[in-house]
Design an enzyme around this catalytic site. Structure first.
Site, PDB file in Angstrom:
ATOM      1  N   GLY A 101     -43.494 -67.065 -61.333  1.00  0.00           N
ATOM      2  CA  GLY A 101     -42.661 -66.288 -60.434  1.00  0.00           C
ATOM      3  C   GLY A 101     -41.268 -66.881 -60.297  1.00  0.00           C
ATOM      4  CB  CYS A 102     -38.130 -65.654 -59.542  1.00  0.00           C
ATOM      5  SG  CYS A 102     -38.459 -64.051 -58.782  1.00  0.00           S
ATOM      6  N   GLY A 103     -38.064 -67.970 -57.338  1.00  0.00           N
ATOM      7  CA  GLY A 103     -37.838 -68.324 -55.948  1.00  0.00           C
ATOM      8  C   GLY A 103     -39.033 -69.025 -55.343  1.00  0.00           C
TER       9      GLY A 103
END
Length: 255
Positions: A101-103
């Site tokens: 994922g991101c963040g």
């Protein structure tokens, strides 16, 4: 007051025939910090709608929240902060795994990945309902076709679309749906459809919420499949109004 979710930007279209100006809609991406009982937990870039749901869903995904009754209050500040107050013990920092994922939503505690998963709530969905469900999600908002920059996630229960959220991040859109469940706005005895791929963290969040049916417009990962099998969930990918590819739990799909 309606929150703006896009801006208009002038662009230049260049082709072999020449140049021309055109105006495009661009999705708004805003940083938000999430705190629990005034302790900063993480930050994420978010489409600025459904922020209460996002804050609660984010904390559920990180393992800080487990049940709706724990949540006491959610406060969203214009300065870019979502404060959640809950009856929980903060405990020691957890060992985390950085996911695809991101963040902040790209981190999950290892204990959640390896831990025991409860069986999903019982539910089924007909092929006819899936057809309507998918079309509702893909047509729920003009922002996707306008900007080509957001993911959508919908929740279907009792024969209707109960919740729909979108975001620049696929994880964020799912977190908003999970937050809606925790805030009592939707039921977990449902089916979820996301435009994002079903990687381990995406599937794990839904498994911990005991959602029985999880579907995607795109592909699963091998670990996403393994988690679905371990939890006893139905997982379907490449879902379109006229077809779907069920990797696990086909018995919940009624033709």
């Amino acid at each position: 007051m309606t929150t703006a979710v896009s801006i208009t930007q002038k662009t230049t279209i260049i082709t072999p025939e020449g140049r021309r100006e055109q105006r495009e809609e661009v999705a708004i991406e805003t940083p938000y910090t999430i705190s629990l009982n005034d302790e900063r937990i993480g930050s994420s870039m978010v489409l600025p709608v459904g922020l209460e749901e996002f804050g609660v869903g984010f904390l559920f995904g990180q393992g800080y929240l487990q049940r709706p009754e724990e949540i006491k209050e959610v406060v969203v500040c214009a300065e870019g902060k979502i404060s959640v107050y809950a009856d929980v013990e903060m405990g020691e920092p957890k060992e985390v795994i950085i996911t695809s994922g991101c963040g902040g939503t790209g981190k999950i505690p290892r204990e959640m990945l390896d831990g025991v998963l409860e069986q999903p709530l019982e539910n089924s969905i007909t092929f006819s309902e899936i057809k309507t469900f998918v079309r509702h999600v893909l047509q729920a908002s003009p922002l996707g076709p306008m900007t080509h920059c957001v993911h959508g996630c919908g929740l279907w229960a009792d024969g209707r679309l109960q919740a729909f959220y979108e975001d620049v991040g696929r994880h964020n859109a799912v977190d908003k749906v999970l937050g809606a469940i925790l805030l009592g706005k939707a039921s977990a005895r449902a089916a979820v459809y996301t435009t994002g791929r079903l990687t381990s963290d995406m599937v794990l969040k839904c498994a911990r919420m005991r959602i029985p049916i999880v579907m995607s417009r795109t592909a699963p990962s091998s670990l996403g499949l393994a988690i679905a099998a371990r939890a006893g969930m139905t997982l379907a990918a490449y879902v379109r109004p006229e077809r779907l590819n069920v990797f696990h739990g086909a018995e919940r799909i009624i033709c």
